[in-house]
Structure formats: structure tokens, C-alpha cells
Design a protein around this motif. Structure first.
Motif, PDB file in Angstrom:
ATOM      1  N   MET A  77       0.870  -1.131  -0.058  1.00 51.04           N
ATOM      2  CA  MET A  77       0.016   0.058  -0.004  1.00 51.04           C
ATOM      3  C   MET A  77       0.943   1.088   0.213  1.00 51.04           C
ATOM      4  N   VAL A  78       0.543   2.335  -1.043  1.00 55.44           N
ATOM      5  CA  VAL A  78       1.439   3.453  -0.932  1.00 55.44           C
ATOM      6  C   VAL A  78       0.396   4.518  -0.574  1.00 55.44           C
ATOM      7  N   GLY A 109      -3.434   9.912  -2.221  1.00 60.45           N
ATOM      8  CA  GLY A 109      -4.505   8.700  -2.487  1.00 60.45           C
ATOM      9  C   GLY A 109      -3.942   7.568  -1.729  1.00 60.45           C
ATOM     10  N   ILE A 110      -4.488   6.467  -2.309  1.00 66.52           N
ATOM     11  CA  ILE A 110      -4.109   5.278  -1.677  1.00 66.52           C
ATOM     12  C   ILE A 110      -3.795   4.257  -2.971  1.00 66.52           C
ATOM     13  N   GLY A 111      -2.659   3.974  -3.271  1.00 64.59           N
ATOM     14  CA  GLY A 111      -2.547   3.156  -4.362  1.00 64.59           C
ATOM     15  C   GLY A 111      -1.664   1.710  -3.670  1.00 64.59           C
ATOM     16  N   GLY A 112      -1.581   1.034  -4.748  1.00 69.24           N
ATOM     17  CA  GLY A 112      -0.820  -0.228  -4.163  1.00 69.24           C
ATOM     18  C   GLY A 112      -0.515  -1.277  -5.505  1.00 69.24           C
ATOM     19  N   ALA A 113       0.099  -2.710  -4.803  1.00 70.18           N
ATOM     20  CA  ALA A 113       0.301  -3.664  -5.629  1.00 70.18           C
ATOM     21  C   ALA A 113      -0.030  -4.795  -4.909  1.00 70.18           C
ATOM     22  N   PHE A 149      -6.196   0.052  -4.398  1.00 68.60           N
ATOM     23  CA  PHE A 149      -7.130  -0.193  -3.352  1.00 68.60           C
ATOM     24  C   PHE A 149      -8.034   1.033  -2.797  1.00 68.60           C
ATOM     25  N   GLY A 150      -7.365   2.134  -3.397  1.00 70.62           N
ATOM     26  CA  GLY A 150      -8.158   3.511  -2.803  1.00 70.62           C
ATOM     27  C   GLY A 150      -9.324   3.501  -3.366  1.00 70.62           C
ATOM     28  N   TYR A 151      -9.990   2.732  -4.440  1.00 68.02           N
ATOM     29  CA  TYR A 151     -11.355   2.791  -4.807  1.00 68.02           C
ATOM     30  C   TYR A 151     -12.199   1.929  -4.098  1.00 68.02           C
ATOM     31  N   MET A 152     -11.881   1.319  -2.924  1.00 67.87           N
ATOM     32  CA  MET A 152     -12.621   0.504  -2.164  1.00 67.87           C
ATOM     33  C   MET A 152     -13.740   1.488  -1.375  1.00 67.87           C
ATOM     34  N   LEU A 153     -14.854   0.655  -1.321  1.00 71.39           N
ATOM     35  CA  LEU A 153     -16.164   1.373  -0.549  1.00 71.39           C
ATOM     36  C   LEU A 153     -15.922   1.149   0.773  1.00 71.39           C
ATOM     37  N   LEU A 154     -15.781   1.843   1.881  1.00 71.64           N
ATOM     38  CA  LEU A 154     -15.945   1.252   3.367  1.00 71.64           C
ATOM     39  C   LEU A 154     -17.483   1.418   3.840  1.00 71.64           C
TER      40      LEU A 154
END
Length: 301
Positions: free
Chosen positions: A125-126, A130-134, A152-157
């Protein structure tokens, strides 16, 4: 020992450096990111001429990078989306080019000689604006059917969705943290930084303490979800904020609280900070170059 020129194209700065095969960063520098595609290509060409003894060029950039070299998705640099950026850079620099998403490059650096070395199933996770990742499966990058693996940043909580402000990146990023505190204090967002918020919290500022507590909780909720979606060996946290000594501890405490409430959950996410900070994207881009053009060299380092 071979050397490689690496570029990290960011919304504000174009960072570049020469990286040796032993993962030594020989030199780095940065310039303001040009405001046009032609300006970017010209700047990269000028930098390349000053480093004409490198074996190849590796590029880290925002957006969803397709195998053919077209950058899909969206980013702060609109001119990157549409043309075949990889081919344009190759034509200008006349050397083999590797190009990959910036968060993916950060993950590659961790697999090279970082916190993911020797592991197989890892999420990176970066954390930033925003929140990016791999996503890595069997130590290989998983990009997904639409090149959005790790977004991951597009996740809905929250099931009560109003607009895009409800996605994880908009509520649990450092940018979101700044916005929340600015709203509470009725001050301009531009007058505040994440570093200031942490400093103010350490001095006992109630608004900052409450905002940080919520920030850690929201990060923990997303990390909990990722653990039970993918069940990785470890979830690594990168980005500038990962350098804070108590970040892992604070999120870990929130994870304990979640697992105490959700008594069906028996596996606690293992989280750790990424090893590489400011040079992660440059290092990871070079690792990607080696994987693509010289796999035998990757196997020996």
C-alpha cells in the motif's frame, strides 16, 4: 557493473537517478514536471544525453500502464493518457525502455531487497494524496483484467454511498486527513500539511488527535478487508507517512479493536513499513527493467 537511468514521473516533480545492478543509487535529482508531453519528452532526452553510458532506461509513472505502453486510467498529468508514451520515450532516447505504474515499482523495490524479499504473497500500500498499491502472487505482480489490480483506494467502506468522496482514498489518505483538520479549524486546506498535523497532535491539539484517531481506524478497516480478500503474508505500507515511527503501532492497535468486535475473525493482518522511502520508485523501476530484459541477472541478485 551495468548502470541504468530511472525516471519517476510525478504530478509535481520529475525525479531521476542512476541505479547500479547492486541496487546502489549513484545519484539522484529532480526537476519540475513539465506541463506538456513535448516538454516531458524533451527534458527526459536532455537528462539521458547527460547519462549516455547507461544500459537501459526504466520509468515509473502514474496511471494504469498497459503492456504495449499506453497509460490508461487517470492521473494528475492528463497528457500522459492517450498516446503510446513508452514508444515515444523509446524514439527519443533510443534505448530499451521499461515502464510501470509507480506503486507497482515501489512494490518491486521491496521484492528486490526490501521487506518483501523472500516472500510470495504480499500486498503493498502506498499512502499519499490517495491510496495506491500492488498485488503480488507467488512473487509476481498481478495487474488484473483491467490493469487496476492494487487500486485499493477505490474501495468503498460505507454502504451509504453519495459520491466519489466515499471511496477509501478520499477518507483515509493524508490529503483526507488534512482536509478534515482544516474543516474543523475553519482554515484553508492549503495552509496545513500532514507534518503539521502530527506535530500539533504531539503538542496535544484536540482536533488533530481526534482526526488522527479516525484516520488510523479507517486505514485499519481497509487493511482488515484486504487481509480477508487476499490473505497475504504481509501488507506493507509505503509513502512518506510510512516513515513515522508509530504508524504501524497505531494501526495495529485499531486492528486489535476490530478483531475484538468481529469475533469470527481469527487471522490478524500482519503489517509492516516498506524498507525503501524516497528512492523506492526509481529502484523498483530498474528491477522491472531487469525482469523484462535480463531475467538471469534478477535471479542472481
Amino acid at each position: 557493473m551495468n548502470r541504468y537511468l530511472a525516471f519517476d514521473i510525478g504530478g509535481t516533480f520529475l525525479k531521476y537517478g542512476v541505479v547500479a545492478e547492486n541496487m546502489t543509487v549513484v545519484e539522484t535529482n529532480k526537476v519540475k514536471t513539465p506541463d506538456s508531453l513535448e516538454g516531458l519528452l524533451r527534458t527526459m532526452e536532455e537528462i539521458s544525453h547527460l547519462n549516455n553510458e547507461v544500459k537501459g532506461v526504466a520509468v515509473s509513472c502514474p496511471g494504469a500502464v498497459s503492456p504495449e505502453g499506453i497509460i490508461k486510467g487517470s492521473s494528475a498529468l492528463h497528457y500522459l493518457h492517450g498516446p503510446n508514451i513508452k514508444h515515444l520515450i523509446e524514439d527519443r532516447l533510443n534505448v530499451p525502455i521499461f515502464m510501470e505504474n509507480d506503486a507497482h515499482c515501489a512494490g518491486y523495490a521491496e521484492f528486490w531487497k526490501g521487506a518483501a524479499k523472500g516472500k510470495k504473497d504480499v500486498l503493498v500500500m502506498v499512502l499519499g494524496t490517495g491510496i495506491g498499491g500492488a498485488v503480488f502472487k507467488n512473487a509476481e505482480l498481478h495487474k488484473g483484467a483491467n490493469l487496476h489490480g492494487g487500486e485499493f483506494g477505490y474501495m468503498l467502506l460505507n454502504s451509504d454511498i453519495h459520491d466519489s468522496n466515499d471511496v477509501w482514498s478520499r477518507v483515509a489518505s493524508t490529503k483526507a486527513l488534512v482536509r478534515v483538520v482544516a474543516e474543523r479549524k475553519n482554515i484553508a486546506v492549503d495552509s496545513l500539511s500532514g507534518e503539521q498535523i502530527f506535530s500539533m497532535a504531539e503538542a496535544g491539539d484536540a482536533d488533530c488527535l481526534q482526526a488522527l484517531d479516525r484516520f488510523y481506524h479507517l486505514l485499519a478497516v481497509g487493511i482488515y478487508n484486504l487481509q480477508y480478500i487476499y490473505d497475504p503474508e504481509v501488507i506493507l505500507l509505503g509513502g512518506g507517512i510510512s516513515a513515522r515511527e508509530n504508524l504501524i503501532e497505531k494501526i495495529d492497535e485499531k486492528l486489535d479493536g476490530i478483531l475484538a468486535v468481529v469475533d469470527l475473525a481469527k487471522v490478524k493482518p500482519k503489517i509492516a513499513a516498506c524498507k525503501f522511502k524516497q528512492n523506492a520508485n526509481l529502484l523498483g523501476a530498474v528491477y522491472g527493467w531487469l525482469k523484462e530484459f535480463n531475467r538471469s541477472k534478477v535471479a542472481s541478485i
